[in-house]
Design a protein around this motif. Structure first.
Motif, PDB file in Angstrom:
ATOM      1  N   ARG A  37       0.828  -1.204   0.000  1.00 55.95           N
ATOM      2  CA  ARG A  37       0.000   0.000   0.000  1.00 55.95           C
ATOM      3  C   ARG A  37       0.869   1.264   0.000  1.00 55.95           C
ATOM      4  NH1 ARG A  37      -4.086  -0.450   4.806  1.00 55.95           N
ATOM      5  NH2 ARG A  37      -4.631   1.604   3.942  1.00 55.95           N
ATOM      6  N   ALA A  38       2.003   1.221   0.678  1.00 56.33           N
ATOM      7  CA  ALA A  38       2.894   2.385   0.703  1.00 56.33           C
ATOM      8  C   ALA A  38       3.434   2.685  -0.686  1.00 56.33           C
ATOM      9  CB  ALA A  38       4.039   2.148   1.687  1.00 56.33           C
ATOM     10  N   ARG A  39       3.766   1.636  -1.449  1.00 56.89           N
ATOM     11  CA  ARG A  39       4.332   1.859  -2.789  1.00 56.89           C
ATOM     12  C   ARG A  39       3.277   2.325  -3.783  1.00 56.89           C
ATOM     13  NH1 ARG A  39       7.263  -2.931  -1.215  1.00 56.89           N
ATOM     14  NH2 ARG A  39       9.484  -2.426  -0.942  1.00 56.89           N
ATOM     15  N   HIS A  40       1.991   2.164  -3.439  1.00 55.45           N
ATOM     16  CA  HIS A  40       0.928   2.593  -4.346  1.00 55.45           C
ATOM     17  C   HIS A  40       0.366   3.978  -3.984  1.00 55.45           C
ATOM     18  CE1 HIS A  40       0.988  -1.641  -5.590  1.00 55.45           C
ATOM     19  NE2 HIS A  40       0.266  -1.293  -6.649  1.00 55.45           N
ATOM     20  N   LEU A  50      -1.026   7.171   5.744  1.00 54.60           N
ATOM     21  CA  LEU A  50      -0.895   5.719   5.860  1.00 54.60           C
ATOM     22  C   LEU A  50       0.085   5.350   6.969  1.00 54.60           C
ATOM     23  CD1 LEU A  50      -1.263   2.792   4.696  1.00 54.60           C
ATOM     24  CD2 LEU A  50       0.707   3.299   3.237  1.00 54.60           C
ATOM     25  N   MET A  51       1.188   6.052   7.056  1.00 58.20           N
ATOM     26  CA  MET A  51       2.219   5.689   8.025  1.00 58.20           C
ATOM     27  C   MET A  51       1.736   5.875   9.464  1.00 58.20           C
ATOM     28  SD  MET A  51       5.864   6.947   6.408  1.00 58.20           S
ATOM     29  CE  MET A  51       5.401   8.699   6.317  1.00 58.20           C
ATOM     30  N   VAL A  52       1.054   6.990   9.741  1.00 61.18           N
ATOM     31  CA  VAL A  52       0.682   7.280  11.129  1.00 61.18           C
ATOM     32  C   VAL A  52      -0.569   6.524  11.569  1.00 61.18           C
ATOM     33  CG1 VAL A  52       1.772   9.545  11.041  1.00 61.18           C
ATOM     34  CG2 VAL A  52      -0.660   9.320  10.459  1.00 61.18           C
ATOM     35  N   LEU A 136      11.777   6.085  14.252  1.00 59.02           N
ATOM     36  CA  LEU A 136      12.071   5.260  13.082  1.00 59.02           C
ATOM     37  C   LEU A 136      12.527   6.178  11.960  1.00 59.02           C
ATOM     38  CD1 LEU A 136      12.037   2.518  11.620  1.00 59.02           C
ATOM     39  CD2 LEU A 136       9.642   2.956  11.050  1.00 59.02           C
ATOM     40  N   PRO A 137      13.840   6.310  11.704  1.00 57.94           N
ATOM     41  CA  PRO A 137      14.322   7.197  10.631  1.00 57.94           C
ATOM     42  C   PRO A 137      14.009   6.608   9.264  1.00 57.94           C
ATOM     43  CG  PRO A 137      16.159   5.986  11.564  1.00 57.94           C
ATOM     44  CD  PRO A 137      14.951   5.633  12.394  1.00 57.94           C
ATOM     45  N   LEU A 138      13.718   7.476   8.331  1.00 57.06           N
ATOM     46  CA  LEU A 138      13.419   7.080   6.949  1.00 57.06           C
ATOM     47  C   LEU A 138      14.462   7.721   6.042  1.00 57.06           C
ATOM     48  CD1 LEU A 138       9.530   7.470   6.956  1.00 57.06           C
ATOM     49  CD2 LEU A 138      10.899   5.429   7.444  1.00 57.06           C
ATOM     50  N   THR A 139      15.284   6.899   5.415  1.00 57.56           N
ATOM     51  CA  THR A 139      16.386   7.363   4.585  1.00 57.56           C
ATOM     52  C   THR A 139      16.208   6.846   3.170  1.00 57.56           C
ATOM     53  OG1 THR A 139      17.845   7.313   6.510  1.00 57.56           O
ATOM     54  CG2 THR A 139      18.889   7.489   4.350  1.00 57.56           C
ATOM     55  N   ALA A 140      16.335   7.738   2.193  1.00 55.87           N
ATOM     56  CA  ALA A 140      16.175   7.362   0.792  1.00 55.87           C
ATOM     57  C   ALA A 140      17.333   6.466   0.347  1.00 55.87           C
ATOM     58  CB  ALA A 140      16.105   8.625  -0.073  1.00 55.87           C
ATOM     59  N   PRO A 141      17.186   5.774  -0.779  1.00 55.95           N
ATOM     60  CA  PRO A 141      18.283   4.912  -1.268  1.00 55.95           C
ATOM     61  C   PRO A 141      19.579   5.674  -1.528  1.00 55.95           C
ATOM     62  CG  PRO A 141      16.220   4.327  -2.361  1.00 55.95           C
ATOM     63  CD  PRO A 141      15.938   5.555  -1.562  1.00 55.95           C
ATOM     64  N   ASP A 142      19.504   6.968  -1.806  1.00 50.89           N
ATOM     65  CA  ASP A 142      20.716   7.748  -2.033  1.00 50.89           C
ATOM     66  C   ASP A 142      21.286   8.322  -0.742  1.00 50.89           C
ATOM     67  OD1 ASP A 142      18.729   9.521  -1.480  1.00 50.89           O
ATOM     68  OD2 ASP A 142      19.015  10.787  -3.251  1.00 50.89           O
ATOM     69  N   LEU A 165       9.435  -3.005  12.424  1.00 49.99           N
ATOM     70  CA  LEU A 165       9.387  -1.591  12.039  1.00 49.99           C
ATOM     71  C   LEU A 165      10.567  -1.205  11.157  1.00 49.99           C
ATOM     72  CD1 LEU A 165       8.151   0.031  15.360  1.00 49.99           C
ATOM     73  CD2 LEU A 165       6.899  -0.177  13.209  1.00 49.99           C
ATOM     74  N   GLU A 166      11.739  -1.829  11.385  1.00 46.36           N
ATOM     75  CA  GLU A 166      12.878  -1.531  10.512  1.00 46.36           C
ATOM     76  C   GLU A 166      12.590  -1.964   9.080  1.00 46.36           C
ATOM     77  OE1 GLU A 166      16.823  -1.598  13.383  1.00 46.36           O
ATOM     78  OE2 GLU A 166      16.204  -3.424  12.342  1.00 46.36           O
ATOM     79  N   ASN A 167      12.011  -3.151   8.909  1.00 39.93           N
ATOM     80  CA  ASN A 167      11.658  -3.615   7.560  1.00 39.93           C
ATOM     81  C   ASN A 167      10.571  -2.741   6.941  1.00 39.93           C
ATOM     82  OD1 ASN A 167      13.002  -6.442   6.864  1.00 39.93           O
ATOM     83  ND2 ASN A 167      12.595  -6.419   9.065  1.00 39.93           N
ATOM     84  N   LEU A 168       9.593  -2.390   7.747  1.00 38.66           N
ATOM     85  CA  LEU A 168       8.543  -1.511   7.229  1.00 38.66           C
ATOM     86  C   LEU A 168       9.089  -0.116   6.907  1.00 38.66           C
ATOM     87  CD1 LEU A 168       5.551  -1.120   6.601  1.00 38.66           C
ATOM     88  CD2 LEU A 168       5.186  -0.498   8.995  1.00 38.66           C
ATOM     89  N   GLY A 169      10.033   0.364   7.720  1.00 37.85           N
ATOM     90  CA  GLY A 169      10.625   1.681   7.464  1.00 37.85           C
ATOM     91  C   GLY A 169      11.366   1.730   6.137  1.00 37.85           C
ATOM     92  N   ASP A 170      12.029   0.611   5.752  1.00 42.18           N
ATOM     93  CA  ASP A 170      12.693   0.580   4.443  1.00 42.18           C
ATOM     94  C   ASP A 170      11.683   0.762   3.315  1.00 42.18           C
ATOM     95  OD1 ASP A 170      15.130   0.240   5.626  1.00 42.18           O
ATOM     96  OD2 ASP A 170      15.116  -1.949   5.447  1.00 42.18           O
ATOM     97  N   ALA A 171      10.526   0.113   3.443  1.00 44.94           N
ATOM     98  CA  ALA A 171       9.496   0.246   2.405  1.00 44.94           C
ATOM     99  C   ALA A 171       8.944   1.672   2.385  1.00 44.94           C
ATOM    100  CB  ALA A 171       8.379  -0.768   2.633  1.00 44.94           C
ATOM    101  N   TYR A 172       8.679   2.235   3.570  1.00 45.29           N
ATOM    102  CA  TYR A 172       8.191   3.606   3.642  1.00 45.29           C
ATOM    103  C   TYR A 172       9.198   4.580   3.006  1.00 45.29           C
ATOM    104  CZ  TYR A 172       4.342   2.369   6.805  1.00 45.29           C
ATOM    105  OH  TYR A 172       3.190   1.871   7.333  1.00 45.29           O
ATOM    106  N   ALA A 173      10.476   4.398   3.319  1.00 44.20           N
ATOM    107  CA  ALA A 173      11.499   5.299   2.785  1.00 44.20           C
ATOM    108  C   ALA A 173      11.615   5.165   1.267  1.00 44.20           C
ATOM    109  CB  ALA A 173      12.846   5.018   3.456  1.00 44.20           C
TER     110      ALA A 173
END
Length: 463
Positions: A37-40, A50-52, A136-142, A165-173
């Motif tokens: 759902r985050a990617r859509h 969605l995140m909160v 939960l920090p959210l960091t882009a791939p770059d 949450l770490e796995n979910l945070g990667d998807a959110y980021a």
């Protein structure tokens, strides 16, 4: 803000293997659904909502907020659980920004409690958030920091929840970074489309604007000076001993202004008096001898001339001593620089020491550099922007424009202009400085903007 009601406490029961496997499968399924759902999501606001709110289906919490890092380096609250929109000026949002500005630089997931905070932040924490927070920090791939997600509840966080949450945070980021790149690409494409269509409009507008009539103007330093001051000069050569007034002090007529050092004149007077006494004694002695000596009688005329000369010297020095204190020739304002600039300074006869001027009888002196000179004449308007009050210009009119430039103390050749202030304005204090804008003849905007480049080009090409 979404608030989850606390559930009644039940006695702990040890789940069996099937129930534990079912819970793990449910958690994994929930994690995958949230990632999908985050990617859509199509906007950052949709992703923040969605995140909160929907992260609650994976881990239990009482409050959640999404914090977005801005391009300036600070941050703003993007979304809050249970709210459709966020008021950036609310106390909760302000506290969240202060809190995450101090702790939002962490690149790893960490738990936040009052023990980890500064005293001022820790004191306000119970007013806005439950006891245990999780960042939960959210960091882009770059490796660019996008922001993060802050979750808070009354119970401590478990290691298993941290892993989820770490796995979910990667998807959110990843989803958030894609939205940012997509938004930038949309803006870039829209700018390209608009640029081709507006290029012709801009060119036509520039041509029309270049022909717009404007009035030539030039900026130059200016100072408020007295219009008809009375100059007070040194009465004779000497050294300034002391001043009896301060700069810009109102004085009355015949009020003492300053005094020259009397030591040299007093010594000169002592010598002149001694010379006079010697001449008088010699004259009396020769006058007694002249009764019996014809030769002595002939010297009386010469000795009388010496005595008269010595007496004239004494009278002259006494007159200089009377003028050693200089008085004000009229009532007004004593205009001069710092007193310490004059104490002990040698002056020559006729050298200007200060001016006495009427405070309300002032005018504007402008020094227009030769490089900025424009075609102008007496009667042209002038606007004065004082350094102490640039937002309220004063109006004046040029009354005198010099034909010959003068080189000032700064080494810049400039024309001296004088302008009188228009009626109906508040009086201006003598000595105030600012920038004067002189208005000249009318011309096109093109010439107004490119006057200097065209002049430099003509000088370089010799045409």
């Amino acid at each position: 803000m979404r608030v989850v009601p606390p559930t009644p406490e039940e006695p702990p029961q040890r789940p069996d293997a099937a129930e534990l496997a079912g819970r793990q499968l449910f958690g994994l399924t929930t994690l995958l659904q949230l990632q999908k759902r985050a990617r859509h999501t199509r906007t950052e606001q949709e992703l923040g909502f969605l995140m909160v709110n929907d992260t609650f289906s994976l881990v239990r919490y009482r409050q959640a907020l999404a914090w977005q890092r801005t391009e300036r380096g600070d941050g703003a609250v993007l979304a809050v659980s249970g709210l459709s929109s966020v008021d950036a000026d609310s106390p909760y949002a302000r506290y969240a920004c202060r809190l995450l500005a101090a702790h939002g630089d962490s690149a790893a997931i960490k738990e936040l409690t009052t023990a980890d905070l500064a005293p001022d932040l820790a004191e306000e924490w119970p007013e806005y958030l439950p006891a245990h927070g999780l960042w939960l920090p959210l960091t882009a791939p770059d490796e660019r920091s996008l922001g993060g997600l802050l979750l808070a509840r009354e119970e401590p966080w478990t290691d298993g929840e941290r892993v989820l949450l770490e796995n979910l945070g990667d998807a959110y980021a990843h989803a958030w970074g894609g939205l940012v790149r997509q938004q930038r690409r949309w803006h870039r494409d829209a700018a390209r489309l608009k640029s081709l269509r507006t290029l012709g409009y801009v060119a036509a507008g520039l041509v029309a604007l270049s022909l717009f009539p404007v009035r030539l103007s030039a900026l130059a330093p200016a100072e408020v000076i007295p219009q008809a001051p009375t100059v007070v000069r040194a009465p004779f050569d000497g050294v300034v001993d002391k001043f009896l007034v301060t700069p810009n002090q109102p004085v009355t007529e015949d009020q003492p202004l300053f005094q020259l050092d009397p030591v040299r004149l007093q010594n000169r007077l002592d010598v002149a008096q001694a010379t006079l006494e010697a001449a008088e004694a010699e004259y009396r002695q020769t006058a007694q001898q002249a009764v019996f000596d014809e030769k002595a009688k002939g010297q009386l005329v010469v000795l009388q001339g010496k005595r008269d000369q010595a007496m004239a010297e004494v009278t002259y020095v006494q007159d200089l001593l009377k003028r050693i204190v200089v008085h004000a020739p009229r009532a007004g304002l004593a205009v001069f620089t710092d007193v310490n600039d004059w104490i002990g300074r040698p002056v020559t006869q006729g050298e200007r020491i200060l001016m006495v001027a009427e405070p309300k009888d002032v005018e504007l002196e402008i020094k227009l550099p030769v490089a900025d000179a424009i075609a102008m004449d007496t009667g042209d308007p002038v606007s004065l922007f004082l350094n102490i009050d640039p937002q309220h210009p004063l109006d004046a009119t040029v009354r005198l424009a010099a034909y010959q430039p003068e080189v000032g103390t700064d080494g810049v050749a400039a024309y001296r202009l004088k302008a009188r202030f228009n009626d109906g304005q508040a009086p201006v204090r003598i000595g105030l400085q600012g920038t004067a804008k002189i208005y000249g003849q009318r011309t096109t905007l093109f010439y107004y903007l490119f006057r200097r480049p065209l002049a430099a080009l003509r000088q370089r090409l010799g045409v």
